[in-house]
Write an enzyme that holds these catalytic residues in place. Structure first.
Site, PDB file in Angstrom:
ATOM      1  N   SER A   1     -78.178   5.921  67.404  1.00 41.43           N
ATOM      2  CA  SER A   1     -78.699   7.235  67.036  1.00 41.43           C
ATOM      3  C   SER A   1     -77.710   7.875  66.055  1.00 41.43           C
ATOM      4  CB  SER A   1     -78.919   8.082  68.303  1.00 41.43           C
ATOM      5  OG  SER A   1     -79.614   9.271  67.989  1.00 41.43           O
TER       6      SER A   1
ATOM      7  N   HIS B   1     -82.674   5.932  65.961  1.00 46.39           N
ATOM      8  CA  HIS B   1     -83.372   7.226  65.996  1.00 46.39           C
ATOM      9  C   HIS B   1     -83.234   7.895  64.637  1.00 46.39           C
ATOM     10  CE1 HIS B   1     -82.172   7.209  70.527  1.00 46.39           C
ATOM     11  NE2 HIS B   1     -83.181   6.397  70.287  1.00 46.39           N
TER      12      HIS B   1
ATOM     13  N   MET C   1     -76.242  10.403  70.545  1.00 43.98           N
ATOM     14  CA  MET C   1     -76.323  11.414  71.597  1.00 43.98           C
ATOM     15  C   MET C   1     -77.260  10.966  72.706  1.00 43.98           C
ATOM     16  SD  MET C   1     -76.661  15.274  70.172  1.00 43.98           S
ATOM     17  CE  MET C   1     -76.615  14.831  68.447  1.00 43.98           C
TER      18      MET C   1
ATOM     19  N   ASP D   1     -80.066   6.960  75.634  1.00 44.98           N
ATOM     20  CA  ASP D   1     -81.024   5.904  75.318  1.00 44.98           C
ATOM     21  C   ASP D   1     -80.309   4.561  75.240  1.00 44.98           C
ATOM     22  OD1 ASP D   1     -83.519   4.766  74.739  1.00 44.98           O
ATOM     23  OD2 ASP D   1     -83.135   4.873  72.578  1.00 44.98           O
TER      24      ASP D   1
END
Length: 191
Positions: free
Chosen positions: A12, A39, A129, A132
């Site tokens: 991410s 992401h 962050m 996941d």
């Protein structure tokens, strides 16, 4: 451990830079394909694939449903779609609900490797962050796969790797250069 047939990289915040470093330090003759969940804001998956292709020796593209995960290639999850690997080492894309706020979900990708590849899967959770990928990486480790998380000192945001480490999901904690080395070593494991 066995030689992987597919590698999943989940990232991410800070991920594009980490992924670039990993891919720039690989060789084009890898015996496995790489699947990337990054992401991103909508509309940027194609740009990321282009950037990753320019970063190193491996061709990269946005994944298509039913596409084979072929050795020496990088497949990036499309915008807003879950990316999984099936039992025939083919990409499966599906809309589905967001998982922990994410679509694509790194955990879903890693769980698919655990289910279909087991000890022939390799997964890594990189900077980002949230959490996941942590549960998926744990599933892959329990299935006998090789697992890694990015080191705190090399992360832009340590959340995702920290969550994976806290679960005991990561066998290796490495910076992006260390992950590239791990992948090069995995290429020479027995089939």
């Amino acid at each position: 451990p066995r030689r992987p047939t597919a590698v999943a990289l989940v990232a991410s915040t800070g991920g594009p830079s980490a992924l670039t470093t990993v891919l720039a330090n690989l060789t084009p003759d890898l015996p496995f394909g790489l699947l990337v969940v990054q992401h991103l804001p909508a509309g940027l998956a194609a740009n990321l694939a282009r950037w990753l292709a320019e970063a190193g020796p491996l061709p990269a593209q946005v994944a298509a449903d039913g596409q084979a995960c072929t050795p020496g290639t990088v497949l990036v999850a499309p915008d807003g779609v879950h990316l999984e690997l099936d039992g025939a080492a083919r990409v499966r894309l599906r809309r589905g609900a967001e998982i922990a706020g994410h679509r694509p979900s790194g955990t879903l990708l890693l769980q698919s490797l655990a289910q279909h590849l087991g000890p022939r899967g390799l997964g890594a959770v990189l900077t980002g962050m949230g959490d996941d990928g942590a549960e998926g990486l744990l599933a892959l480790r329990r299935a006998g796969g090789i697992t890694a998380a990015q080191s705190q000192a090399s992360c832009v945001v340590f959340g995702m790797p920290q969550a994976a480490i806290a679960l005991g999901a990561a066998q290796h904690v490495v910076d992006p250069l260390g992950l590239a080395q791990l992948l090069r070593q995995a290429a020479h494991l027995p089939a």
